[in-house]
Design an enzyme around this catalytic site. Structure first.
Site, PDB file in Angstrom:
ATOM      1  N   HIS A 376       0.777  -1.234   0.000  1.00 59.25           N
ATOM      2  CA  HIS A 376       0.000   0.000   0.000  1.00 59.25           C
ATOM      3  C   HIS A 376       0.815   1.294   0.000  1.00 59.25           C
ATOM      4  O   HIS A 376       0.262   2.370  -0.275  1.00 59.25           O
ATOM      5  CB  HIS A 376      -0.931   0.011   1.215  1.00 59.25           C
ATOM      6  CG  HIS A 376      -2.291   0.570   0.934  1.00 59.25           C
ATOM      7  ND1 HIS A 376      -2.519   1.639   0.083  1.00 59.25           N
ATOM      8  CD2 HIS A 376      -3.517   0.213   1.396  1.00 59.25           C
ATOM      9  CE1 HIS A 376      -3.810   1.905   0.042  1.00 59.25           C
ATOM     10  NE2 HIS A 376      -4.443   1.062   0.817  1.00 59.25           N
ATOM     11  N   SER A 492     -12.309   5.714   3.613  1.00 60.71           N
ATOM     12  CA  SER A 492     -11.290   6.252   2.717  1.00 60.71           C
ATOM     13  C   SER A 492     -11.931   7.020   1.568  1.00 60.71           C
ATOM     14  O   SER A 492     -12.918   6.577   0.978  1.00 60.71           O
ATOM     15  CB  SER A 492     -10.438   5.113   2.152  1.00 60.71           C
ATOM     16  OG  SER A 492      -9.471   5.597   1.248  1.00 60.71           O
TER      17      SER A 492
END
Length: 664
Positions: A376, A492
């Site tokens: 990530h 998110s």
């Protein structure tokens, strides 16, 4: 139970760099073979055409951030706690915050090539010493191919290799369609628009798109999508990309192989050759299974850094071949069928058939089920989902091979390379302990899935309710029904509308959701119309905070950047030492969605030991989620059941019917 869906290299982009690269791409493009064989797309608008003129991520006003921060705190603090926090925020806004804001604005002004959050946010990932597994790396599972015979493991693997290389060629030669959010697609997502906008200079192209309500998105992360890896180092890792890479890493039964899949000019190797090598690799039993060296990549970063330093003394070439691979292709022997098995396979596997440092891993199981697992630090969901969707659709519409080709394979012509490690005894011990630690951690995971076919996106839009807001409301209501309180929550939101944007946090727990959840409580006497109004107010508020976040007007990233500057001076303001700051950022409900018709399901682990990782999907006719926890005292099954009852009760209200609240 049915399967459900769910859910950098930052670079200084100068016009002269774009021109130089573009001329080189044009030469390769004109001299290439058939476009259908080489490219996944052949856009007439260059891939990075808008990059130079993208707007910069704004830094919010200090007073706006402080107000939004307090709004989020109201939900989880008692009146007394809130007053204490409010005084600290007021002091911060008048004193230390003013100076930190000036420093942040000055730094941002000196770095106009990027965003104020890009470097510190990437560093946050790279400095984190925890394991990548469960703490950071998520997964997405592909839908099966509708042509069942193409779900043969090797056919599926060969097809994904070819489609991925077509994506790479389109990206390298800048004929991949630029990523654009079309607010009015009838005007902007047209051939006429493309033919006009390609002649607008890159320094002005964003403004040209804006005139027709088209919003180009940042594509800087795409350079890290392939041929990249995260290298473990003490204190802080580093990202490395190998631009000239032409091979992939294949892992089967814990053994490692490299396979060239593309030539110097971008010509993809014949699919028959790829199939021969994959078949030969799966039949390779010339040596016994190596130590589960992949487990090293699952350890904490400092332990892995020490072990890698020892390993490199006699395995430098092998490690470089792994690091420089375009991506990892894991050929697994398991056949996951139920959601729990799918999640376990693609989120972590068995610790042998992976290399968790790689930017991208494609995993193909024996039954043809396929998943994508990614590291990530280099990037976020926008780039990964674009790759996922393009490759999924190309495999389905333009498969490079079929099972019939397997019968004619001559394995004597296989030309893969098997990688063999020379493992020192000291590293063998670390591998053993790493595998034990890995097994212990992944075995603690518990998970539950939900898919509701009662209604979906289409129904909610007819009711003028945001589907995302309703899903977030159901999570808040579900947690409240189960636990009788509201907690730190996270959704998110991409800020890719800005140059080198990353993500912003949306705080779904608000006073509007609190009021709505309490109105649905069995002890509450609210009527149907009143409850419907609560739903609408919750939806409207959620839409507003989503819009704020997408436009860089959240508060979390701004406070993160101010804290980063304060830490560099060694003086941390009291607002960051306040227990309420830690409580708000102890994310119990971590949520994210990567909704796409190509996604079977997706997921990620909780971000705190007592938390829940909630990956969710919103389709036209259904709603679903895949929820993970680390077991007791967190009751993941109880939470999912409360989410189910919340969604069912909400539907009853929207339909104008009375409901029987089943919450305890």
């Amino acid at each position: 139970m049915a399967l459900v869906s769910s859910r950098g290299k930052t670079f200084k982009f100068c016009l002269w760099q774009w021109k130089s690269k573009n001329y080189n791409c044009l030469f390769r493009f004109l001299s290439s073979a058939s476009g259908d064989e080489k490219y996944i797309q052949r856009s007439i608008v260059p891939t990075y055409h808008f990059q130079a003129s993208l707007p910069r991520l704004p830094i919010p006003k200090l007073e706006d951030t402080c107000r939004r921060y307090l709004d989020a705190q109201k939900v989880i603090l008692s009146s007394e706690e809130y007053e204490t926090t409010k005084r600290l925020v007021e002091t911060f806004q008048k004193q230390e915050g003013q100076e930190l804001q000036k420093k942040l604005l000055k730094k941002d002004k000196m770095n106009k090539h990027t965003s104020y959050i890009s470097e510190p946010w990437t560093d946050m990932y790279l400095e984190d010493r925890r394991s990548l597994v469960l703490n950071h790396n998520p997964f997405i599972a592909f839908n099966f191919d509708p042509n069942e015979e193409n779900n043969h493991q090797l056919v599926r693997a060969a097809n994904v290799i070819v489609s991925a290389m077509k994506f790479k060629n389109s990206l390298d030669d800048q004929v991949l369609e630029p990523e654009i959010f079309h607010l009015n697609p009838k005007k902007s997502n047209t051939e006429r628009f493309k033919k006009l906008i390609r002649y607008v200079p890159s320094s002005l192209s964003w403004y040209g798109a804006y005139l027709v309500k088209a919003f180009p998105l940042d594509m800087s992360q795409y350079d890290r999508l392939l041929a990249s890896t995260r290298i473990p180092l003490l204190t802080k890792d580093k990202l490395v990309t190998y631009e000239d890479s032409r091979h992939i890493l294949v892992i089967h039964k814990g053994n490692y192989y490299t396979l060239d899949v593309i030539g110097e000019t971008g010509i993809i190797r014949p699919v028959s050759e790829i199939l021969i090598n994959l078949q030969a690799i799966t039949m390779d039993d010339s040596t016994s299974l190596q130590s589960p060296i992949a487990a090293l990549t699952s350890n904490d970063r400092d332990t892995w850094a020490h072990a890698r330093e020892e390993l490199e003394k006699s395995n430098a070439e092998v490690l470089k071949l792994i690091d420089s691979a375009l991506f990892v292709l894991s050929l697994d022997d398991d056949e996951p069928k139920i959601p729990e098995e799918v999640t376990k396979s693609f989120l972590h596997g068995d610790g042998r058939n992976r290399w968790f440092d790689k930017s991208l891993q494609l995993i193909v199981c024996r039954n043809g089920l396929m998943g994508l697992h990614f590291e990530h630090s280099w990037g976020d969901g926008v780039a990964v989902l674009r790759f996922f969707n393009e490759v999924s659709e190309d495999m389905r519409e333009n498969p490079a091979c079929s099972p019939a080709q397997l019968a004619a394979l001559d394995l004597s012509s296989a030309n893969y390379r098997k990688l063999c490690f020379d493992i020192p005894a000291s590293v063998e011990n670390v591998i053993s302990s790493s595998k034990e630690n890995f097994d212990s951690r992944v075995n603690s995971l518990e998970m539950e899935t939900l898919q509701l076919f009662s209604f979906g996106r289409d129904y909610l839009r007819r009711k003028k309710i945001s589907p995302d807001a309703l899903m977030q409301l159901s999570f808040q209501m579900g947690y409240y029904r189960q636990n009788g309180k509201f907690v730190g929550s996270y959704e998110s939101c991409s800020t890719a509308a800005f140059k080198h944007g990353r993500t912003e946090t949306v705080r779904p727990a608000s006073l509007a959701t609190v009021a709505c959840c309490q109105a649905f409580d069995k002890s509450h006497k609210a009527g149907i119309e009143e409850m419907r109004n609560f739903i609408m107010k919750s939806s409207d508020y959620h839409n507003q905070i989503i819009k704020n976040a997408a436009m860089g007007q959240g508060f979390d990233r701004h406070m993160f950047a101010l804290r980063h500057i304060a830490q560099s001076s060694g003086k941390l303001p009291k607002i960051y030492q306040d227990p309420s700051f830690a409580r708000l950022n102890h994310i119990i409900l971590s949520t994210s969605t990567l909704t796409s018709p190509n996604v079977l399901m997706g997921g990620f682990a909780p971000v705190v030991p007592d938390g829940l990782g909630v990956g969710y999907t919103i389709l036209d006719d259904s709603l679903g989620c895949n929820v993970l926890s680390y077991g007791p005292p967190t009751d993941v099954r109880g939470f999912v059941e409360c989410v189910r009852s919340s969604l069912e009760d909400i539907l009853e209200v929207l339909e104008g019917r009375n409901f029987k609240n089943t919450s305890g």
